[in-house]
Design a protein around this motif. Structure first.
Motif, PDB file in Angstrom:
ATOM      1  N   LEU A  87       0.936  -1.314   0.033  1.00 12.14           N
ATOM      2  CA  LEU A  87      -0.057  -0.349   0.570  1.00 12.14           C
ATOM      3  C   LEU A  87       1.071   1.288   0.224  1.00 12.14           C
ATOM      4  CD1 LEU A  87      -3.182  -1.120   2.297  1.00 12.14           C
ATOM      5  CD2 LEU A  87      -2.897  -0.874   0.022  1.00 12.14           C
ATOM      6  N   GLY A  88       1.961   1.198   0.651  1.00 13.84           N
ATOM      7  CA  GLY A  88       3.031   2.201   0.380  1.00 13.84           C
ATOM      8  C   GLY A  88       3.430   2.390  -0.782  1.00 13.84           C
ATOM      9  N   ASN A  89       4.009   1.265  -1.625  1.00 12.96           N
ATOM     10  CA  ASN A  89       3.823   1.933  -2.983  1.00 12.96           C
ATOM     11  C   ASN A  89       3.621   2.788  -3.590  1.00 12.96           C
ATOM     12  OD1 ASN A  89       5.931   1.836  -5.004  1.00 12.96           O
ATOM     13  ND2 ASN A  89       5.599  -0.552  -5.267  1.00 12.96           N
ATOM     14  N   LEU A  90       2.261   1.558  -3.649  1.00 11.33           N
ATOM     15  CA  LEU A  90       0.927   2.362  -4.119  1.00 11.33           C
ATOM     16  C   LEU A  90       0.727   3.253  -3.973  1.00 11.33           C
ATOM     17  CD1 LEU A  90      -0.981   1.320  -6.389  1.00 11.33           C
ATOM     18  CD2 LEU A  90      -3.003   0.677  -4.704  1.00 11.33           C
ATOM     19  N   ASP A  91       0.838   4.300  -2.825  1.00 11.66           N
ATOM     20  CA  ASP A  91       0.547   5.024  -2.579  1.00 11.66           C
ATOM     21  C   ASP A  91       1.439   6.388  -3.254  1.00 11.66           C
ATOM     22  OD1 ASP A  91      -1.933   4.469  -1.072  1.00 11.66           O
ATOM     23  OD2 ASP A  91      -1.473   4.583   0.700  1.00 11.66           O
ATOM     24  N   ASP A  92       2.281   6.197  -3.278  1.00 13.77           N
ATOM     25  CA  ASP A  92       3.429   6.749  -3.144  1.00 13.77           C
ATOM     26  C   ASP A  92       3.089   7.033  -5.123  1.00 13.77           C
ATOM     27  OD1 ASP A  92       4.728   7.384  -1.345  1.00 13.77           O
ATOM     28  OD2 ASP A  92       5.863   5.640  -1.872  1.00 13.77           O
ATOM     29  N   ARG A  93       3.002   5.631  -6.413  1.00 13.81           N
ATOM     30  CA  ARG A  93       2.342   5.856  -7.465  1.00 13.81           C
ATOM     31  C   ARG A  93       1.216   6.823  -7.591  1.00 13.81           C
ATOM     32  NH1 ARG A  93       1.976  -0.001  -8.341  1.00 13.81           N
ATOM     33  NH2 ARG A  93       1.294   0.959 -10.472  1.00 13.81           N
ATOM     34  N   VAL A  94       0.371   7.087  -7.004  1.00 12.43           N
ATOM     35  CA  VAL A  94      -0.833   7.151  -6.907  1.00 12.43           C
ATOM     36  C   VAL A  94      -0.479   9.044  -6.806  1.00 12.43           C
ATOM     37  CG1 VAL A  94      -2.742   8.066  -5.953  1.00 12.43           C
ATOM     38  CG2 VAL A  94      -2.521   5.738  -6.106  1.00 12.43           C
ATOM     39  N   GLY A  95       0.025   9.478  -5.631  1.00  8.55           N
ATOM     40  CA  GLY A  95       0.502  10.607  -5.654  1.00  8.55           C
ATOM     41  C   GLY A  95       1.738  10.810  -6.603  1.00  8.55           C
ATOM     42  N   ASP A  96       2.128  10.362  -7.354  1.00 12.95           N
ATOM     43  CA  ASP A  96       3.563  11.156  -8.274  1.00 12.95           C
ATOM     44  C   ASP A  96       2.514  10.754  -9.765  1.00 12.95           C
ATOM     45  OD1 ASP A  96       5.617  10.696  -6.816  1.00 12.95           O
ATOM     46  OD2 ASP A  96       6.285   8.848  -7.381  1.00 12.95           O
ATOM     47  N   ALA A  97       0.915   9.731  -9.801  1.00 10.93           N
ATOM     48  CA  ALA A  97      -0.047  10.536 -10.738  1.00 10.93           C
ATOM     49  C   ALA A  97      -0.458  11.620 -10.571  1.00 10.93           C
ATOM     50  CB  ALA A  97      -0.841   9.257 -10.987  1.00 10.93           C
ATOM     51  N   ALA A  98      -0.683  11.743  -9.183  1.00  6.98           N
ATOM     52  CA  ALA A  98      -1.583  13.220  -8.906  1.00  6.98           C
ATOM     53  C   ALA A  98      -0.740  14.470  -9.078  1.00  6.98           C
ATOM     54  CB  ALA A  98      -1.768  13.064  -7.622  1.00  6.98           C
ATOM     55  N   GLU A  99       0.910  13.651  -9.134  1.00  7.13           N
ATOM     56  CA  GLU A  99       1.396  15.265  -9.294  1.00  7.13           C
ATOM     57  C   GLU A  99       1.477  15.256 -11.126  1.00  7.13           C
ATOM     58  OE1 GLU A  99       4.992  14.481  -7.365  1.00  7.13           O
ATOM     59  OE2 GLU A  99       3.855  14.890  -5.174  1.00  7.13           O
ATOM     60  N   ARG A 100       1.370  14.544 -11.284  1.00  6.93           N
ATOM     61  CA  ARG A 100       1.847  14.245 -13.463  1.00  6.93           C
ATOM     62  C   ARG A 100       0.665  15.697 -13.619  1.00  6.93           C
ATOM     63  NH1 ARG A 100       3.976   9.641 -13.067  1.00  6.93           N
ATOM     64  NH2 ARG A 100       2.358   8.144 -13.513  1.00  6.93           N
ATOM     65  N   GLY A 101      -0.691  14.673 -12.537  1.00  3.88           N
ATOM     66  CA  GLY A 101      -2.202  15.081 -13.670  1.00  3.88           C
ATOM     67  C   GLY A 101      -1.726  17.040 -13.292  1.00  3.88           C
ATOM     68  N   VAL A 102      -1.821  17.426 -12.369  1.00  4.78           N
ATOM     69  CA  VAL A 102      -1.546  18.876 -11.954  1.00  4.78           C
ATOM     70  C   VAL A 102      -0.963  19.643 -13.231  1.00  4.78           C
ATOM     71  CG1 VAL A 102      -0.886  20.130 -10.211  1.00  4.78           C
ATOM     72  CG2 VAL A 102      -2.719  18.588  -9.526  1.00  4.78           C
ATOM     73  N   GLY A 103       0.876  18.295 -13.245  1.00  7.17           N
ATOM     74  CA  GLY A 103       1.436  19.003 -13.531  1.00  7.17           C
ATOM     75  C   GLY A 103       0.754  19.784 -15.085  1.00  7.17           C
ATOM     76  N   GLY A 104      -0.307  18.392 -15.954  1.00  7.84           N
ATOM     77  CA  GLY A 104      -0.910  18.488 -17.203  1.00  7.84           C
ATOM     78  C   GLY A 104      -1.639  20.104 -17.369  1.00  7.84           C
ATOM     79  N   ALA A 105      -1.989  19.628 -16.251  1.00 11.94           N
ATOM     80  CA  ALA A 105      -3.588  20.285 -16.211  1.00 11.94           C
ATOM     81  C   ALA A 105      -3.279  21.879 -15.980  1.00 11.94           C
ATOM     82  CB  ALA A 105      -4.545  20.349 -15.105  1.00 11.94           C
ATOM     83  N   ALA A 106      -2.011  21.876 -15.219  1.00 10.83           N
ATOM     84  CA  ALA A 106      -0.916  23.789 -15.037  1.00 10.83           C
ATOM     85  C   ALA A 106      -1.336  24.196 -16.423  1.00 10.83           C
ATOM     86  CB  ALA A 106      -0.267  23.391 -14.229  1.00 10.83           C
ATOM     87  N   LEU A 107      -0.990  23.301 -17.646  1.00 10.84           N
ATOM     88  CA  LEU A 107      -0.413  23.627 -18.684  1.00 10.84           C
ATOM     89  C   LEU A 107      -1.612  24.667 -20.037  1.00 10.84           C
ATOM     90  CD1 LEU A 107       1.516  21.019 -20.382  1.00 10.84           C
ATOM     91  CD2 LEU A 107       2.692  22.846 -19.463  1.00 10.84           C
ATOM     92  N   HIS A 108      -3.110  24.273 -19.423  1.00  9.33           N
ATOM     93  CA  HIS A 108      -3.471  25.090 -19.908  1.00  9.33           C
ATOM     94  C   HIS A 108      -4.841  25.334 -18.191  1.00  9.33           C
ATOM     95  CE1 HIS A 108      -2.760  23.684 -23.868  1.00  9.33           C
ATOM     96  NE2 HIS A 108      -2.452  22.600 -23.454  1.00  9.33           N
TER      97      HIS A 108
END
Length: 506
Positions: free
Chosen positions: A42-63
């Motif tokens: 779960l810790g490993n999965l949570d890290d991956r979910v957090g990374d995915a959320a950060e990438r999503g925030v970065g992609g949404a910040a472009l527009h």
């Protein structure tokens, strides 16, 4: 059978207890492993979910002006099953989509979107079950007003944990089976000595301890009495108890046998005493009857002499019986220092006067006076009875020798004759009461031979003085030996010792 059942019950209880302990240990280890593995995954999965959320925030910040834009899901490298959503300021979902397997992202259904409501964009992770998609681990982030929700499926984690649980259950089952078998074998082997101990105890309990001769009771085998084990200690303790029981029973049987023999001797003693007293009483009554009738068949003087003789015989017998009774009761004697050499010499002179047809000898193998602490009258009776026994039971011409010897601790008196000897069947009971030799060995018949109490009195008096008596007999030699404890003697003067006479004959 009972011991076997008890042993089996004990083995069963021990096996159940050990099995329960092993199950608890295995369950604790399995749960610890599962929870540790689940936390790690779960810790490993949570890290991956957090990374995915950060990438999503970065992609949404472009527009930033496109509040419903989810084009970042089209970027390469997005894992299949990943979902993303855009949130407004109140946390409501504006748009949501999920990445398909080798297909473009597609929007979530209303039911699936509803399952994602209530997640605040604070970076914390949540577990939600989406209809048709399964269980997801999701989180939401807020970066300068851009709110993005991202999630990854938990199927891999749940499958891994489920597989781990199945493997641990299988391993635990096999391990418990093997451990149970091993424990059963070990317990059975370790308790086998205890079973043999119990079987021995049962066998002893079935022995007729209350009757019969109790010897040779079963013991626990030596291999089961090792003090290094608890079962061996129990076996050794049981053997000690059996030894004690056997010794106690043997002692009780000996006591009962002694009581029985004592009762038999008492009955025989009373019967013999009654017989001995009846004979002189019958003679006295017969002579008295003749005198009352005034018959001419017997002279009055002869009748009175016979009455007096029988009365004297009866009085002597009663006195002997009273003496034995007093000695049996342990009544105190009248002790004084007795010179045994002088006492034996006097007894020999008396015997010589009574039996002139015998050869009498006295041997004093002494360097100094030998003194004994005792009753002089009774000690004289001992020597006189031995000399009278030799006189009565040997033919005329027999040589009778009385010897007095001194040792550092005792005074030894021997009375020896060269007569025909004591019969072998009579020798073991020669000191018992009313024991008589055959009339063939008695020179003057039964009346002259006495009542059979002389040697019994000798033995009783000797024992009362703390001494012991022994007899050895063969044709041509019979010897009675008496040993009495001597008092401490004063040091002798060498001149007196040289002047004192050596063995003499009378």
């Amino acid at each position: 059978m009972t011991a076997r059942l008890r042993s089996r019950s004990l083995r069963t209880r021990l096996l159940v207890f050990i099995t329960v302990v092993l199950v608890c240990v295995c369950a604790a280890m399995a749960l610890t492993t599962v929870f540790a593995q689940r936390a790690y995954l779960l810790g490993n999965l949570d890290d991956r979910v957090g990374d995915a959320a950060e990438r999503g925030v970065g992609g949404a910040a472009l527009h930033p002006e496109l509040t419903r834009d989810l084009t970042f899901l089209n970027e390469t490298g997005q894992p299949a099953g990943m979902l993303a959503a855009r949130l407004d300021a109140e946390g409501n979902i504006l748009s949501a989509a999920v990445v398909g397997q080798d297909t473009p992202p597609h929007s979530l259904t209303t039911a699936q979107t509803t399952a994602l409501k209530g997640i605040t964009p604070d970076g914390s992770t949540h577990t939600r079950t989406l209809p048709g998609l399964g269980t997801y681990r999701v989180t939401a982030l807020d970066a300068s007003g851009i709110r993005v929700l991202a999630g990854l499926p938990m199927d891999d984690v749940l499958d891994t944990i489920g597989g781990l649980v199945e493997v641990e259950i299988g391993v635990a089952a096999v391990g418990l089976t093997v451990a149970g078998c091993v424990c059963a074998v070990v317990i059975r082997r370790q308790l086998r000595p205890l079973g043999r101990v119990a079987a021995t105890a049962v066998e002893v309990s079935h022995a007729p301890l209350g009757r019969g001769q109790v010897t040779g009771l079963t013991r626990v085998p030596e291999r089961d009495t090792d003090s290094g084990s608890e079962a061996g200690q129990v076996g050794a303790a049981l053997n000690r108890m059996i030894d004690h029981v056997e010794a106690s029973l043997a002692e009780r049987q000996r006591s009962e046998e002694q009581v029985r023999r004592s009762e038999e001797r008492m009955r025989r003693f009373l019967a013999d005493a009654s017989h001995e007293l009846r004979t002189p009483l019958a003679s006295i009554a017969g002579y008295a009857e003749l005198m009352n009738r005034g018959t001419d068949r017997i002279e009055p003087g002869l009748a009175w002499r016979r009455v007096n003789a029988e009365s004297a015989r009866m009085r002597s017998l009663v006195e002997d019986l009273l003496l034995l009774a007093r000695l049996d009761e342990g009544r105190p004697l009248q002790p004084s220092e007795v010179d045994m050499a002088a006492l034996v010499a006097e007894a020999v002179w008396d015997a010589r006067a009574a039996g002139a047809g015998h050869q009498w000898q006295l041997e004093l193998a002494l360097d100094e006076p030998v003194l004994v602490l005792g009753d002089e009258t009774r000690l004289h009776q001992v020597v006189a009875n031995l000399l009278a026994n030799a006189r009565i039971h040997t033919p005329p011409g027999t040589t009778v020798t009385a010897t007095v010897e001194a040792t550092p601790a005792s005074c030894v008196i021997r009375v020896r004759d060269d007569g025909p000897g004591i019969p072998a069947d009579l020798l073991p009971t020669v000191f018992e009461r009313f024991t008589r030799a055959d009339t063939s060995r008695t020179r003057a018949g039964v009346l002259e031979g006495g009542s059979g109490l002389g040697l019994a009195i000798v033995s009783a008096i000797t024992t009362a003085h703390g001494g012991h008596i022994d007899v050895q007999s063969a044709p041509g030699r019979t010897e009675f030996t008496i040993a009495l404890p001597a008092t401490r003697l004063p040091a002798a003067d060498p001149a007196d010792a040289a002047a004192r006479p050596r063995p003499a004959s009378v």
